[in-house]
Design an enzyme around this catalytic site. Structure first.
Site, PDB file in Angstrom:
ATOM      1  NE  ARG A  97      -9.737 -54.866 -42.570  1.00 22.20           N
ATOM      2  CZ  ARG A  97     -10.565 -55.008 -41.521  1.00 22.20           C
ATOM      3  NH1 ARG A  97     -11.871 -55.067 -41.705  1.00 22.20           N
ATOM      4  NH2 ARG A  97     -10.096 -55.054 -40.298  1.00 22.20           N
ATOM      5  CG  HIS A 143     -15.953 -58.608 -32.891  1.00 24.88           C
ATOM      6  ND1 HIS A 143     -16.341 -58.352 -31.591  1.00 24.88           N
ATOM      7  CD2 HIS A 143     -15.078 -57.611 -33.214  1.00 24.88           C
ATOM      8  CE1 HIS A 143     -15.734 -57.265 -31.147  1.00 24.88           C
ATOM      9  NE2 HIS A 143     -14.974 -56.790 -32.122  1.00 24.88           N
ATOM     10  CD1 TRP A 144     -16.932 -57.044 -37.509  1.00 23.31           C
ATOM     11  CD2 TRP A 144     -16.615 -58.131 -39.438  1.00 23.31           C
ATOM     12  NE1 TRP A 144     -15.704 -56.668 -37.994  1.00 23.31           N
ATOM     13  CE2 TRP A 144     -15.483 -57.318 -39.174  1.00 23.31           C
ATOM     14  CE3 TRP A 144     -16.637 -58.901 -40.597  1.00 23.31           C
ATOM     15  CZ2 TRP A 144     -14.389 -57.264 -40.042  1.00 23.31           C
ATOM     16  CZ3 TRP A 144     -15.555 -58.856 -41.454  1.00 23.31           C
ATOM     17  CH2 TRP A 144     -14.442 -58.037 -41.173  1.00 23.31           C
ATOM     18  CG  ASN A 168     -17.905 -53.651 -34.708  1.00 16.64           C
ATOM     19  OD1 ASN A 168     -17.096 -53.980 -35.560  1.00 16.64           O
ATOM     20  ND2 ASN A 168     -18.367 -54.517 -33.834  1.00 16.64           N
ATOM     21  N   GLY A 186     -11.512 -51.922 -34.986  1.00 18.33           N
ATOM     22  CA  GLY A 186     -10.089 -51.838 -35.288  1.00 18.33           C
ATOM     23  C   GLY A 186      -9.630 -53.019 -36.121  1.00 18.33           C
ATOM     24  N   GLY A 187      -8.373 -53.320 -36.027  1.00 19.56           N
ATOM     25  CA  GLY A 187      -7.810 -54.399 -36.819  1.00 19.56           C
ATOM     26  C   GLY A 187      -7.199 -53.875 -38.096  1.00 19.56           C
ATOM     27  CG  ASN A 223     -15.283 -52.185 -40.030  1.00 17.65           C
ATOM     28  OD1 ASN A 223     -14.267 -52.241 -40.707  1.00 17.65           O
ATOM     29  ND2 ASN A 223     -15.362 -52.700 -38.812  1.00 17.65           N
TER      30      ASN A 223
END
Length: 265
Positions: free
Chosen positions: A167, A245-246, A88, A20-21, A29
Site C-alpha cells: 500500500r 471496517h473491512w 465499501n 479509500g485510503g 481490497n
C-alpha cells in the site's frame, strides 16, 4: 478518463467499489472477493478515480459525483445497462451517488460502512480512522500508513508487513498523492462538501439496500447506520461482531454468503 477494472465471471453484472485510503485499489481490497463471487455473477471490480490504474486525470467537483459519473461512462463503454453495486466506505458513497444520479441503472445496493451516508450520532468526529488518515496526508510515512490500516480491522494480524509495503508503494506515487489531495479538498471545499452529505438525499432512493457494518468499526462507527436506516425506504442492516471496517475480509466466508443470498434472492 477510462477507469481501470478487473472482470471475471458470468451472469448478472455486479460492480465492486473499493474503499479509500492510501494505496487502495480494486485488487487490494477485493482481490479475494472477485473469485468468490465470479461463479455467480459477472464481477466488475473498478479502480476508482485517483486509485490503482485510474490515476492521471484530475478529480473535479465533489468526489462521489465525479466517481459516479466516471462509472456511468465505463458502463456505457461496456454496454452494461443495469448493475448491482457493492461498495465499501468511499466506494459505498460512490454507489449511493450513482444510484441517485442513475436510479434505473442501479438494481440493489450492498453498502459496507458507506462514506457520506453514515452520520455519527454518538461517536466523535473526526473518528480515530479519519484522524489517522489525515495524519498520513500531512506527513506520509510507512508508520503512519500502518497506524491508519490498523484502524480498519478488529484483528490486527490482517495488517501484515507485506500489505503495508504494497500500500505504501502505491500511495507514494506522485499521481496518487495529488489525487489524495484533490479528493480531500472535495470533501472540505465550501462549494462542494455539502454534496458529499449523501444522507441528505438518501430519502430519494427506492433501491433494495443491505447495510453491512462491523460492530468495532473505527472509521465509520456503527451508530452511523442509524440515520441511514431512518431515511432509506427499503433497507436492512446486518452487523458482524468482532469486525472492523473491512467486513468483506474479516468475515470473508460469511460476507460472501450474505452478498450472494442478497443479490440472488
Amino acid at each position: 478518463m477510462t477507469l481501470a477494472f478487473h472482470r471475471d465471471g458470468a451472469g448478472s453484472p455486479v460492480v465492486l467499489l473499493h474503499g479509500g485510503g492510501p494505496g487502495a485499489s480494486a485488487l487490494s481490497n477485493f482481490g479475494r472477493t472477485i473469485p468468490a463471487l465470479a461463479p455467480h455473477f459477472d464481477v466488475l471490480a473498478v479502480d476508482q478515480p485517483g486509485y490503482g490504474g485510474s490515476l492521471g486525470d484530475p478529480i473535479t467537483g465533489q468526489y462521489f459525483t465525479h466517481a459516479a459519473t466516471e462509472l456511468a461512462a465505463l458502463l456505457d463503454k461496456l454496454g452494461i445497462d443495469q448493475v448491482d453495486l457493492i461498495g465499501n466506505s468511499l466506494g459505498g458513497g460512490t454507489a449511493v451517488r450513482f444510484a441517485l444520479l442513475h436510479p434505473a441503472r442501479a438494481r440493489r445496493l450492498l453498502l459496507m460502512g458507506p462514506g457520506g451516508l453514515s452520520l455519527n450520532v454518538f461517536s466523535a468526529d473526526p473518528t480515530e480512522g479519519v484522524k489517522r488518515l489525515a495524519a498520513f496526508g500531512r506527513d506520509p510515512s510507512r508508520a503512519r500508513l500502518a497506524a491508519f490500516l490498523r484502524t480498519l480491522v478488529f484483528d490486527p494480524s490482517l495488517i501484515t508487513d507485506e500489505l503495508i509495503e504494497e500500500r505504501f508503494r502505491a500511495a507514494a506515487d506522485p499521481a496518487a498523492m495529488r489525487a489524495m489531495q484533490e479528493m480531500g479538498a472535495s470533501f472540505s471545499n465550501p462549494r462542494t462538501y455539502e454534496e458529499g452529505m449523501l444522507w441528505r438525499d438518501a430519502h430519494r432512493l427506492r433501491h433494495e439496500t443491505l447495510l453491512v457494518w462491523g460492530r468495532e468499526d473505527r472509521v465509520n462507527p456503527l451508530d452511523g447506520a442509524l440515520v441511514a436506516l431512518k431515511v432509506l425506504k427499503n433497507a436492512r442492516l446486518h452487523v458482524f461482531g468482532g469486525c472492523g471496517h473491512w467486513a468483506h475480509l474479516e468475515k470473508f466466508d460469511e460476507f460472501n454468503r450474505l452478498a450472494i443470498d442478497f443479490l440472488t434472492s
